[in-house]
Design a protein around this motif. Structure first.
Motif, PDB file in Angstrom:
ATOM      1  N   ALA A   1      35.280 -43.722  16.486  1.00 42.87           N
ATOM      2  CA  ALA A   1      36.712 -43.694  16.818  1.00 42.87           C
ATOM      3  C   ALA A   1      37.275 -45.110  16.809  1.00 42.87           C
ATOM      4  N   ARG A   2      38.462 -45.275  16.242  1.00 44.02           N
ATOM      5  CA  ARG A   2      39.155 -46.559  16.250  1.00 44.02           C
ATOM      6  C   ARG A   2      39.508 -46.917  17.695  1.00 44.02           C
ATOM      7  N   ALA A   3      39.165 -48.121  18.106  1.00 41.01           N
ATOM      8  CA  ALA A   3      39.302 -48.505  19.504  1.00 41.01           C
ATOM      9  C   ALA A   3      40.730 -48.405  20.011  1.00 41.01           C
ATOM     10  N   SER A   4      41.698 -48.874  19.234  1.00 40.99           N
ATOM     11  CA  SER A   4      43.068 -48.967  19.735  1.00 40.99           C
ATOM     12  C   SER A   4      43.867 -47.687  19.593  1.00 40.99           C
ATOM     13  N   SER A   5      43.344 -46.683  18.885  1.00 44.58           N
ATOM     14  CA  SER A   5      44.139 -45.480  18.645  1.00 44.58           C
ATOM     15  C   SER A   5      43.388 -44.175  18.868  1.00 44.58           C
ATOM     16  N   GLY A   6      42.077 -44.196  18.743  1.00 45.20           N
ATOM     17  CA  GLY A   6      41.305 -42.970  18.833  1.00 45.20           C
ATOM     18  C   GLY A   6      41.179 -42.228  17.519  1.00 45.20           C
ATOM     19  N   TYR A   7      41.854 -42.688  16.450  1.00 49.86           N
ATOM     20  CA  TYR A   7      41.701 -42.035  15.149  1.00 49.86           C
ATOM     21  C   TYR A   7      40.231 -42.110  14.720  1.00 49.86           C
ATOM     22  N   ALA A   8      39.678 -40.972  14.307  1.00 54.09           N
ATOM     23  CA  ALA A   8      38.246 -40.944  14.040  1.00 54.09           C
ATOM     24  C   ALA A   8      37.861 -40.258  12.735  1.00 54.09           C
ATOM     25  N   PHE A   9      38.616 -39.260  12.297  1.00 51.82           N
ATOM     26  CA  PHE A   9      38.131 -38.392  11.222  1.00 51.82           C
ATOM     27  C   PHE A   9      37.804 -39.158   9.946  1.00 51.82           C
ATOM     28  N   GLN A  10      38.698 -40.007   9.475  1.00 52.90           N
ATOM     29  CA  GLN A  10      38.438 -40.719   8.226  1.00 52.90           C
ATOM     30  C   GLN A  10      37.369 -41.797   8.390  1.00 52.90           C
ATOM     31  N   ARG A  11      37.285 -42.413   9.562  1.00 51.69           N
ATOM     32  CA  ARG A  11      36.192 -43.366   9.822  1.00 51.69           C
ATOM     33  C   ARG A  11      34.855 -42.643   9.709  1.00 51.69           C
ATOM     34  N   ILE A  12      34.790 -41.444  10.269  1.00 53.79           N
ATOM     35  CA  ILE A  12      33.552 -40.675  10.215  1.00 53.79           C
ATOM     36  C   ILE A  12      33.214 -40.297   8.772  1.00 53.79           C
ATOM     37  N   GLN A  13      34.221 -39.956   7.969  1.00 56.83           N
ATOM     38  CA  GLN A  13      33.958 -39.606   6.567  1.00 56.83           C
ATOM     39  C   GLN A  13      33.379 -40.794   5.804  1.00 56.83           C
ATOM     40  N   ARG A  14      33.927 -41.977   6.036  1.00 55.44           N
ATOM     41  CA  ARG A  14      33.408 -43.163   5.332  1.00 55.44           C
ATOM     42  C   ARG A  14      31.970 -43.457   5.757  1.00 55.44           C
ATOM     43  N   TRP A  15      31.700 -43.311   7.049  1.00 57.53           N
ATOM     44  CA  TRP A  15      30.328 -43.511   7.515  1.00 57.53           C
ATOM     45  C   TRP A  15      29.398 -42.468   6.892  1.00 57.53           C
ATOM     46  N   ALA A  16      29.806 -41.203   6.888  1.00 60.07           N
ATOM     47  CA  ALA A  16      28.956 -40.136   6.368  1.00 60.07           C
ATOM     48  C   ALA A  16      28.593 -40.391   4.906  1.00 60.07           C
ATOM     49  N   GLU A  17      29.557 -40.846   4.129  1.00 60.82           N
ATOM     50  CA  GLU A  17      29.295 -41.135   2.718  1.00 60.82           C
ATOM     51  C   GLU A  17      28.268 -42.248   2.572  1.00 60.82           C
ATOM     52  N   SER A  18      28.454 -43.327   3.343  1.00 63.85           N
ATOM     53  CA  SER A  18      27.532 -44.459   3.275  1.00 63.85           C
ATOM     54  C   SER A  18      26.138 -44.078   3.768  1.00 63.85           C
ATOM     55  N   CYS A  19      26.076 -43.349   4.876  1.00 66.51           N
ATOM     56  CA  CYS A  19      24.787 -42.962   5.447  1.00 66.51           C
ATOM     57  C   CYS A  19      24.043 -42.015   4.515  1.00 66.51           C
ATOM     58  N   ALA A  20      24.752 -41.073   3.917  1.00 67.05           N
ATOM     59  CA  ALA A  20      24.114 -40.123   3.009  1.00 67.05           C
ATOM     60  C   ALA A  20      23.550 -40.827   1.780  1.00 67.05           C
ATOM     61  N   GLN A  21      24.270 -41.781   1.255  1.00 69.30           N
ATOM     62  CA  GLN A  21      23.781 -42.525   0.093  1.00 69.30           C
ATOM     63  C   GLN A  21      22.502 -43.289   0.433  1.00 69.30           C
ATOM     64  N   SER A  22      22.477 -43.890   1.625  1.00 73.15           N
ATOM     65  CA  SER A  22      21.294 -44.626   2.052  1.00 73.15           C
ATOM     66  C   SER A  22      20.098 -43.689   2.224  1.00 73.15           C
ATOM     67  N   LEU A  23      20.327 -42.533   2.824  1.00 71.49           N
ATOM     68  CA  LEU A  23      19.240 -41.573   3.021  1.00 71.49           C
ATOM     69  C   LEU A  23      18.728 -41.038   1.694  1.00 71.49           C
ATOM     70  N   ALA A  24      19.636 -40.744   0.777  1.00 72.46           N
ATOM     71  CA  ALA A  24      19.226 -40.226  -0.526  1.00 72.46           C
ATOM     72  C   ALA A  24      18.406 -41.247  -1.310  1.00 72.46           C
ATOM     73  N   ALA A  25      18.644 -42.521  -1.027  1.00 69.64           N
ATOM     74  CA  ALA A  25      17.892 -43.584  -1.688  1.00 69.64           C
ATOM     75  C   ALA A  25      16.582 -43.892  -0.970  1.00 69.64           C
ATOM     76  N   GLY A  26      16.296 -43.150   0.093  1.00 71.39           N
ATOM     77  CA  GLY A  26      15.052 -43.357   0.832  1.00 71.39           C
ATOM     78  C   GLY A  26      15.074 -44.543   1.772  1.00 71.39           C
ATOM     79  N   GLN A  27      16.281 -45.069   2.067  1.00 67.31           N
ATOM     80  CA  GLN A  27      16.390 -46.267   2.884  1.00 67.31           C
ATOM     81  C   GLN A  27      16.684 -45.977   4.359  1.00 67.31           C
ATOM     82  N   GLY A  28      16.749 -44.717   4.723  1.00 69.15           N
ATOM     83  CA  GLY A  28      16.970 -44.370   6.113  1.00 69.15           C
ATOM     84  C   GLY A  28      18.438 -44.302   6.470  1.00 69.15           C
TER      85      GLY A  28
END
Length: 383
Positions: free
Chosen positions: A272-299
């Motif tokens: 969640a963004r500290a000053s506003s609480g907006y979270a959905f798009q931040r979570i989507q960007r994290w999910a994309e990055s995390c999934a790519q790392s996992l698919a590459a075997g990097q955890g």
């Protein structure tokens, strides 16, 4: 049971990561999502600005080209047609996500399974006690809150109660989203009304508070009923659904994980963004990055930390709101009145340029912020 990855919690963060992994096909690690709910209901909404980088926009139910803010003495109407304010209902997200996972050969959603106790590492694998037995995995992504929201665990808490209502005749101006209409709250509390018109006869109305302590739904029931009846001027209505939430605003900097094979994610871990609480798009960007790392075997990867400028701006803004809550209406209205809508949308969406940040700083009165620069920040306790 043994697998490659366990995702603890199937809320917005857990499902977002799972669906990204399902999109990886055969490259995805064998994944199980453990969710204590037996089924999903349309229990919340997520809002964001329609930036070009916004994800899952096909699930958006409604968007507005105008937003308004108001205090007791002023109303600001902002034309945001370039980057509309959008509402995405959780029901559509849950349904599409569960359908995608049902078709995946690598990612499985286990509903009605509760995690019991703390995950522990045994012989190189994480062991997780659940209501259906022990699960083992190489990696764990824990999206559950580490602790219940409490006073002192964040600089401020954003608590809200909302009801989606339907009237028998037209009541609402469906072209304008009323995102912050300030009213009088208790001492130390920033209280405002929030109205998202879904049609001339249907709307989501909420009462929201920024305060040092989190608040349960019953705190807002009287005020929400008063708000609805005031807006409807006695017209009959029915409640279609209700939602309540508590979002952190200003958490302590997370400690680096002692073991990179275990990662925390979600609202209470940088989602969640500290000053506003907006979270959905931040979570989507994290999910994309995390999934790519996992698919590459990097955890798995945790949420990326905000840059120094954004982090410092948010921290100072929250510091002012915490110590001078009576300034909140003037500060928010000044920001929306003086900053160009495109700049404001990028700033709210974590996509700001240096010039965008400077425009936001220039729009705000310098005095309160300069005084806070020389005062210690409010104490925030780690869970």
């Amino acid at each position: 049971m043994e697998t490659d990855l366990l995702i603890l919690g199937g809320g917005a963060a857990g499902l977002s990561l799972a669906r990204r992994l399902a999109e990886q096909g055969a490259k995805a690690p064998r994944t199980v999502v453990l969710e204590s709910r037996s089924d999903y209901t349309d229990d919340r909404t997520w809002c964001f600005w329609m930036q070009p980088s916004a994800q899952l926009t096909h699930l958006v139910r409604r968007r507005w080209a105008k937003v308004s803010l108001a205090s007791s003495s002023e109303r600001v109407l902002v034309d945001c047609a370039e980057f509309p304010y959008a509402l995405l209902p959780s029901g559509g997200f849950y349904q599409e996500s569960t359908e995608l996972l049902a078709q995946s050969e690598r990612v499985r959603l286990a509903l009605g399974v509760a995690v019991q106790g703390t995950p522990r590492k045994v012989d190189g694998l994480w062991e997780v006690e659940t209501s259906t037995g022990v699960q083992r995995a190489r990696w764990v992504v824990d999206t559950r809150p580490p602790a219940a929201p409490t006073a002192g665990a964040a600089v401020l808490w954003q608590s809200f109660l909302g009801q989606e209502i339907e009237c028998t005749g037209p009541v609402f101006d469906s072209t304008v989203a009323e995102i912050m209409h300030f009213t009088t709250g208790e001492a130390g509390q920033i209280l405002f009304h929030y109205l998202l018109p879904l049609s001339p006869t249907r709307a989501l109305l909420e009462v929201t508070a920024f305060a040092p302590a989190p608040a349960g739904p019953d705190t807002f029931r009287v005020e929400l009923t008063r708000f609805i009846e005031q807006r409807l001027e006695g017209r009959p209505y029915r409640i279609r659904r209700e939602e309540h939430g508590i979002l952190p605003m200003g958490l302590p900097t997370p400690k680096p994980s002692a073991d990179a094979t275990f990662v925390r994610a979600g609202l209470m871990a940088g989602g969640a963004r500290a000053s506003s609480g907006y979270a959905f798009q931040r979570i989507q960007r994290w999910a994309e990055s995390c999934a790519q790392s996992l698919a590459a075997g990097q955890g798995p990867r945790p949420h990326a930390a905000d840059g120094w400028i954004l982090g410092r701006m948010d921290a100072l803004f929250l510091q002012v709101l915490r110590r001078r809550p009576e300034l909140a209406p003037a500060l928010f209205l000044a920001m929306f009145r003086k900053v160009a809508p495109a700049r404001l949308a990028r700033f709210m969406s974590d996509q700001a340029t240096l010039l965008d940040n400077l425009a936001v700083i220039a729009a705000l009165p310098p005095g309160p912020f300069l005084r806070e620069l020389f005062r210690p920040a409010p104490r925030v306790d780690r869970p």
